[in-house]
Design a protein around this motif. Sequence first.
Motif, short mmCIF file in Angstrom:
data_model
loop_
_atom_site.label_atom_id
_atom_site.label_comp_id
_atom_site.label_asym_id
_atom_site.label_seq_id
_atom_site.Cartn_x
_atom_site.Cartn_y
_atom_site.Cartn_z
N SER A 1 0.83 -1.20 0.00
CA SER A 1 0.00 0.00 0.00
C SER A 1 0.86 1.26 0.00
O SER A 1 0.48 2.29 -0.57
N GLY A 2 2.03 1.18 0.63
CA GLY A 2 2.96 2.31 0.58
C GLY A 2 3.45 2.55 -0.84
O GLY A 2 3.53 3.69 -1.30
N TRP A 3 3.81 1.47 -1.54
CA TRP A 3 4.20 1.60 -2.94
C TRP A 3 3.06 2.16 -3.78
O TRP A 3 3.28 3.01 -4.65
N LEU A 4 1.86 1.64 -3.54
CA LEU A 4 0.69 2.09 -4.30
C LEU A 4 0.46 3.59 -4.10
O LEU A 4 0.23 4.33 -5.07
N GLU A 5 0.52 4.02 -2.87
CA GLU A 5 0.29 5.44 -2.58
C GLU A 5 1.34 6.31 -3.23
O GLU A 5 1.04 7.36 -3.82
N ARG B 1 7.51 4.73 -12.56
CA ARG B 1 6.31 5.00 -11.77
C ARG B 1 5.23 3.94 -12.05
O ARG B 1 4.59 3.44 -11.13
N TRP B 2 5.02 3.62 -13.33
CA TRP B 2 4.03 2.59 -13.67
C TRP B 2 4.48 1.22 -13.17
O TRP B 2 3.65 0.40 -12.76
N LEU B 3 5.80 0.96 -13.20
CA LEU B 3 6.32 -0.31 -12.70
C LEU B 3 6.07 -0.44 -11.21
O LEU B 3 5.68 -1.52 -10.72
N LEU C 1 0.31 -3.49 -6.86
CA LEU C 1 -0.92 -4.24 -7.06
C LEU C 1 -0.68 -5.74 -6.92
O LEU C 1 -1.51 -6.47 -6.33
N LEU C 2 0.44 -6.22 -7.46
CA LEU C 2 0.75 -7.65 -7.37
C LEU C 2 0.99 -8.06 -5.92
O LEU C 2 0.46 -9.10 -5.47
N VAL C 3 1.75 -7.27 -5.18
CA VAL C 3 2.02 -7.59 -3.77
C VAL C 3 0.72 -7.59 -2.97
O VAL C 3 0.45 -8.51 -2.17
N ILE C 4 -0.12 -6.57 -3.16
CA ILE C 4 -1.39 -6.49 -2.43
C ILE C 4 -2.29 -7.67 -2.77
O ILE C 4 -2.89 -8.29 -1.89
N LEU C 5 -2.38 -8.02 -4.05
CA LEU C 5 -3.27 -9.09 -4.48
C LEU C 5 -2.85 -10.43 -3.88
O LEU C 5 -3.69 -11.17 -3.33
N VAL C 6 -1.56 -10.75 -3.96
CA VAL C 6 -1.07 -12.02 -3.42
C VAL C 6 -1.22 -12.05 -1.90
O VAL C 6 -1.67 -13.06 -1.32
N ALA C 7 -0.88 -10.95 -1.23
CA ALA C 7 -0.97 -10.91 0.23
C ALA C 7 -2.40 -11.04 0.71
O ALA C 7 -2.68 -11.78 1.67
#
Length: 342
Positions: free
Chosen positions: A29-33, A189-191, A197-203
Amino acid sequence: MAVFGLLPHTPVVDVGVVLAATGAIWLGSGWLERAAEQLSSYYGLPAVVQGSIVVAVGSSFPELSSVVFAALAGVFDMGVGAIVGSAIFNVLAIPALSGLVADDTLETNRAVVYKEAQFYMIAVSALVITFALAVIYFPTDGGALSGVITRPLALLPLALYGLYLFIQWQDVSDHDAAADADDTPIGRRWLMLGASLLVILVAVEQLVGSVESLSGAFGIPEFLAGVTILAAATSLPDLLVSVRAARDGRSVTSLGNVLGSNTFDLLVAIPIGVLIVGSVVIDFATAVPMFGVLTLATVLLFAVLRTDLRLTSAESAFLLVSYLLFVSWVVAETVGVVSVIR
């Protein structure tokens, strides 16, 4: 099996997975923000659009996944229940906790109150109407209050979300953005956004599985676990993003994320589940009381945000108590004390 099938589901393993997944969600979520803020700065997006579109859609991936998996498994009602429970958690618990961690009060503005909150009320109404049309025109043989949501019906809320995006696009075109002072390449930035999103989804997938296992091990009924524990678990990214934004003084992004995430869940996540499987059966008798509570929760949030366009500590506590009352009602339904849901 937990941890991608490597370990058995035991209480000790599940608790460890819950702790590890929570840490991973915090990181993601920190990366996402950060990615959302950088992309919004690059493209000149207003803060309310950043929260209601970029951050909200990203943090809503767990809810979208839960609806798709539930629809494919033939338990669409469970997916809808998780969405509604998550939406109630979002509009009551997340603003309350965000307001309590803010330095003084959680400031808002008319764009959040009169556009985001009111459009979200329209989204709730639109989904109830879609369910009602399914019961009226495509009733099932098993019960008078059950109906089949078809792909054409699922397009109705999706069309409304298209209107929502058009309104946001109009706001972007009217916004006078400041120059982007960040020299981070746009590709990076897009990466970062994709990685978050991948980390959040798997977690969240691991977290939900372990929560389900723990609820079964301790005899927590599925209905209670679905609309409270699982709903809160899938809303964890929204909670972390909104609380962090409120703590950093970005209250408009914090509240925009909550309302935008709920709008996406209702108008996009549920219809996509229908479009994937073709048609699903919805129990109107179960859905309507829950949507009634969601409507009441949304009205409460709208009322406290409109007073002086800020959320005070006392109002935050009021919202938190309201959510605890909702949980108490669900527990009473589960044990048979009341029977509003039939």
